[in-house]
Design a protein around this motif. Structure first.
Motif, PDB file in Angstrom:
ATOM      1  N   THR A   1       0.814  -1.222   0.000  1.00  0.00           N
ATOM      2  CA  THR A   1       0.000   0.000   0.000  1.00  0.00           C
ATOM      3  C   THR A   1       0.846   1.270   0.000  1.00  0.00           C
ATOM      4  OG1 THR A   1      -0.214   0.138   2.415  1.00  0.00           O
ATOM      5  CG2 THR A   1      -1.883  -1.164   1.225  1.00  0.00           C
ATOM      6  N   HIS A   2       2.142   1.119   0.239  1.00  0.00           N
ATOM      7  CA  HIS A   2       3.039   2.279   0.258  1.00  0.00           C
ATOM      8  C   HIS A   2       4.122   2.199  -0.820  1.00  0.00           C
ATOM      9  CE1 HIS A   2       1.124   3.537   3.932  1.00  0.00           C
ATOM     10  NE2 HIS A   2       1.320   2.333   4.432  1.00  0.00           N
ATOM     11  N   CYS A   3       4.050   1.194  -1.665  1.00  0.00           N
ATOM     12  CA  CYS A   3       5.063   0.972  -2.694  1.00  0.00           C
ATOM     13  C   CYS A   3       5.180   2.186  -3.622  1.00  0.00           C
ATOM     14  CB  CYS A   3       4.701  -0.280  -3.493  1.00  0.00           C
ATOM     15  SG  CYS A   3       5.951  -0.772  -4.683  1.00  0.00           S
ATOM     16  N   MET A   4       6.362   2.676  -3.813  1.00  0.00           N
ATOM     17  CA  MET A   4       6.717   3.765  -4.737  1.00  0.00           C
ATOM     18  C   MET A   4       6.103   5.120  -4.364  1.00  0.00           C
ATOM     19  SD  MET A   4       8.627   1.885  -6.626  1.00  0.00           S
ATOM     20  CE  MET A   4       9.120   2.691  -8.124  1.00  0.00           C
TER      21      MET A   4
ATOM     22  N   PHE B   1       1.016   5.510  -7.923  1.00  0.00           N
ATOM     23  CA  PHE B   1       1.377   4.136  -8.297  1.00  0.00           C
ATOM     24  C   PHE B   1       0.409   3.113  -7.704  1.00  0.00           C
ATOM     25  CE2 PHE B   1       3.569   0.126  -7.443  1.00  0.00           C
ATOM     26  CZ  PHE B   1       3.951  -0.238  -8.717  1.00  0.00           C
ATOM     27  N   VAL B   2       0.207   3.157  -6.386  1.00  0.00           N
ATOM     28  CA  VAL B   2      -0.615   2.120  -5.739  1.00  0.00           C
ATOM     29  C   VAL B   2      -2.073   2.179  -6.181  1.00  0.00           C
ATOM     30  CG1 VAL B   2       0.880   1.785  -3.742  1.00  0.00           C
ATOM     31  CG2 VAL B   2      -0.948   3.476  -3.623  1.00  0.00           C
ATOM     32  N   ASN B   3      -2.520   3.327  -6.644  1.00  0.00           N
ATOM     33  CA  ASN B   3      -3.907   3.449  -7.119  1.00  0.00           C
ATOM     34  C   ASN B   3      -4.059   2.989  -8.561  1.00  0.00           C
ATOM     35  OD1 ASN B   3      -4.723   4.618  -4.651  1.00  0.00           O
ATOM     36  ND2 ASN B   3      -3.991   6.604  -5.345  1.00  0.00           N
ATOM     37  N   LYS B   4      -2.964   3.007  -9.315  1.00  0.00           N
ATOM     38  CA  LYS B   4      -3.031   2.692 -10.744  1.00  0.00           C
ATOM     39  C   LYS B   4      -2.512   1.307 -11.109  1.00  0.00           C
ATOM     40  CE  LYS B   4      -2.629   7.452 -12.386  1.00  0.00           C
ATOM     41  NZ  LYS B   4      -1.764   8.399 -13.094  1.00  0.00           N
ATOM     42  N   VAL B   5      -1.636   0.750 -10.287  1.00  0.00           N
ATOM     43  CA  VAL B   5      -1.020  -0.533 -10.628  1.00  0.00           C
ATOM     44  C   VAL B   5      -2.063  -1.652 -10.603  1.00  0.00           C
ATOM     45  CG1 VAL B   5      -0.270  -1.163  -8.276  1.00  0.00           C
ATOM     46  CG2 VAL B   5       1.032  -1.980 -10.255  1.00  0.00           C
ATOM     47  N   SER B   6      -1.963  -2.536 -11.581  1.00  0.00           N
ATOM     48  CA  SER B   6      -2.827  -3.710 -11.658  1.00  0.00           C
ATOM     49  C   SER B   6      -1.963  -4.965 -11.629  1.00  0.00           C
ATOM     50  CB  SER B   6      -3.627  -3.703 -12.964  1.00  0.00           C
ATOM     51  OG  SER B   6      -4.489  -2.599 -13.009  1.00  0.00           O
ATOM     52  N   LYS B   7      -2.544  -6.054 -11.204  1.00  0.00           N
ATOM     53  CA  LYS B   7      -1.815  -7.319 -11.153  1.00  0.00           C
ATOM     54  C   LYS B   7      -1.250  -7.633 -12.541  1.00  0.00           C
ATOM     55  CE  LYS B   7      -2.309 -12.070  -9.519  1.00  0.00           C
ATOM     56  NZ  LYS B   7      -0.989 -12.097  -8.967  1.00  0.00           N
TER      57      LYS B   7
ATOM     58  N   PRO C   1      11.797  -5.311  -2.733  1.00  0.00           N
ATOM     59  CA  PRO C   1      11.207  -6.218  -3.713  1.00  0.00           C
ATOM     60  C   PRO C   1       9.912  -6.862  -3.222  1.00  0.00           C
ATOM     61  CG  PRO C   1      13.238  -7.163  -2.834  1.00  0.00           C
ATOM     62  CD  PRO C   1      13.147  -5.751  -2.334  1.00  0.00           C
ATOM     63  N   ILE C   2       9.771  -7.051  -1.918  1.00  0.00           N
ATOM     64  CA  ILE C   2       8.524  -7.606  -1.381  1.00  0.00           C
ATOM     65  C   ILE C   2       7.366  -6.650  -1.672  1.00  0.00           C
ATOM     66  CG2 ILE C   2       7.273  -8.138   0.766  1.00  0.00           C
ATOM     67  CD1 ILE C   2       9.965  -9.308   1.829  1.00  0.00           C
ATOM     68  N   ALA C   3       7.579  -5.357  -1.440  1.00  0.00           N
ATOM     69  CA  ALA C   3       6.531  -4.358  -1.694  1.00  0.00           C
ATOM     70  C   ALA C   3       6.138  -4.334  -3.167  1.00  0.00           C
ATOM     71  CB  ALA C   3       6.998  -2.976  -1.248  1.00  0.00           C
ATOM     72  N   ILE C   4       7.127  -4.400  -4.052  1.00  0.00           N
ATOM     73  CA  ILE C   4       6.862  -4.390  -5.496  1.00  0.00           C
ATOM     74  C   ILE C   4       6.043  -5.611  -5.896  1.00  0.00           C
ATOM     75  CG2 ILE C   4       7.957  -4.620  -7.770  1.00  0.00           C
ATOM     76  CD1 ILE C   4      10.263  -2.861  -6.651  1.00  0.00           C
ATOM     77  N   LYS C   5       6.482  -6.769  -5.442  1.00  0.00           N
ATOM     78  CA  LYS C   5       5.778  -8.016  -5.784  1.00  0.00           C
ATOM     79  C   LYS C   5       4.362  -8.015  -5.206  1.00  0.00           C
ATOM     80  CE  LYS C   5       6.150 -13.015  -5.403  1.00  0.00           C
ATOM     81  NZ  LYS C   5       6.842 -14.099  -4.732  1.00  0.00           N
ATOM     82  N   ALA C   6       4.223  -7.600  -3.958  1.00  0.00           N
ATOM     83  CA  ALA C   6       2.916  -7.599  -3.310  1.00  0.00           C
ATOM     84  C   ALA C   6       1.961  -6.586  -3.944  1.00  0.00           C
ATOM     85  CB  ALA C   6       3.069  -7.316  -1.815  1.00  0.00           C
ATOM     86  N   ALA C   7       2.506  -5.552  -4.574  1.00  0.00           N
ATOM     87  CA  ALA C   7       1.677  -4.560  -5.267  1.00  0.00           C
ATOM     88  C   ALA C   7       1.098  -5.130  -6.564  1.00  0.00           C
ATOM     89  CB  ALA C   7       2.487  -3.297  -5.554  1.00  0.00           C
TER      90      ALA C   7
END
Length: 163
Positions: free
Chosen positions: A35-38, A45-51, A71-77
């Motif tokens: 939820t805090h990635c980037m 970013f967190v509002n626009k990123v899709s799986k 990397p955990i935050a990026i992957k979990a996003a």
């Protein structure tokens, strides 16, 4: 194995402090970190990123501290792959250890723009920019690294080998 998604593009020296700001390191929960990635480099970013989406960056992605949280935050996003001109070595290792696919490919980093739709074939290392109709040859993942990624990380891979 493949990854396919829309690109978020960043420049040089994206450090771990902007990937996941230090003020959130009191949590090791991947969902919370996501939820805090980037957020310090890209508030939306967190509002626009899709799986499945993909991050593309220039030189030295993941520099700074050696925290695995990045990397955990990026992957979990939901990011399926990170493509960069170069990666900081400790980030590279941490990404593989937690099962986040990353590929160094300077030509792709230069030739892919934000919003492009990109597909990555991990077996061949080919990167296809479906928006522009271009392709790039990145480094194919060795079989053992693909097994680690498929297992969702090194610990899971090792545990699966001991069963």
């Amino acid at each position: 194995m493949k990854a396919e998604g829309r690109v978020f593009k960043y420049g040089d020296n994206v450090d771990t402090d902007v990937i996941i700001p230090a003020r959130y390191l009191n949590s090791s929960d991947p969902a919370e970190l996501a939820t805090h990635c980037m957020e310090d480099i890209d508030k939306e970013f967190v509002n626009k990123v899709s799986k499945g989406d993909i991050i593309v960056a220039n030189k030295n992605f993941g520099c700074g501290s050696s925290r695995e949280h990045a990397p955990i935050a990026i992957k979990a996003a939901g990011v399926s792959c990170v493509i960069a001109e170069t990666f900081a070595r400790i980030f590279y290792r941490n990404a593989i250890n937690i099962g986040l696919p990353i590929i160094e490919c300077p030509e792709a980093a230069k030739g892919i723009e934000a919003g492009d739709e990109v597909e990555v074939d991990f077996d061949s290392g080919m990167i296809y920019n479906k928006t522009k109709g271009t392709q790039f040859k990145g480094q194919a993942f060795p079989e053992f690294m693909q097994k680690i990624i498929k297992a969702e990380g090194l610990v899971n891979y090792i545990n699966s080998q001991n069963q």
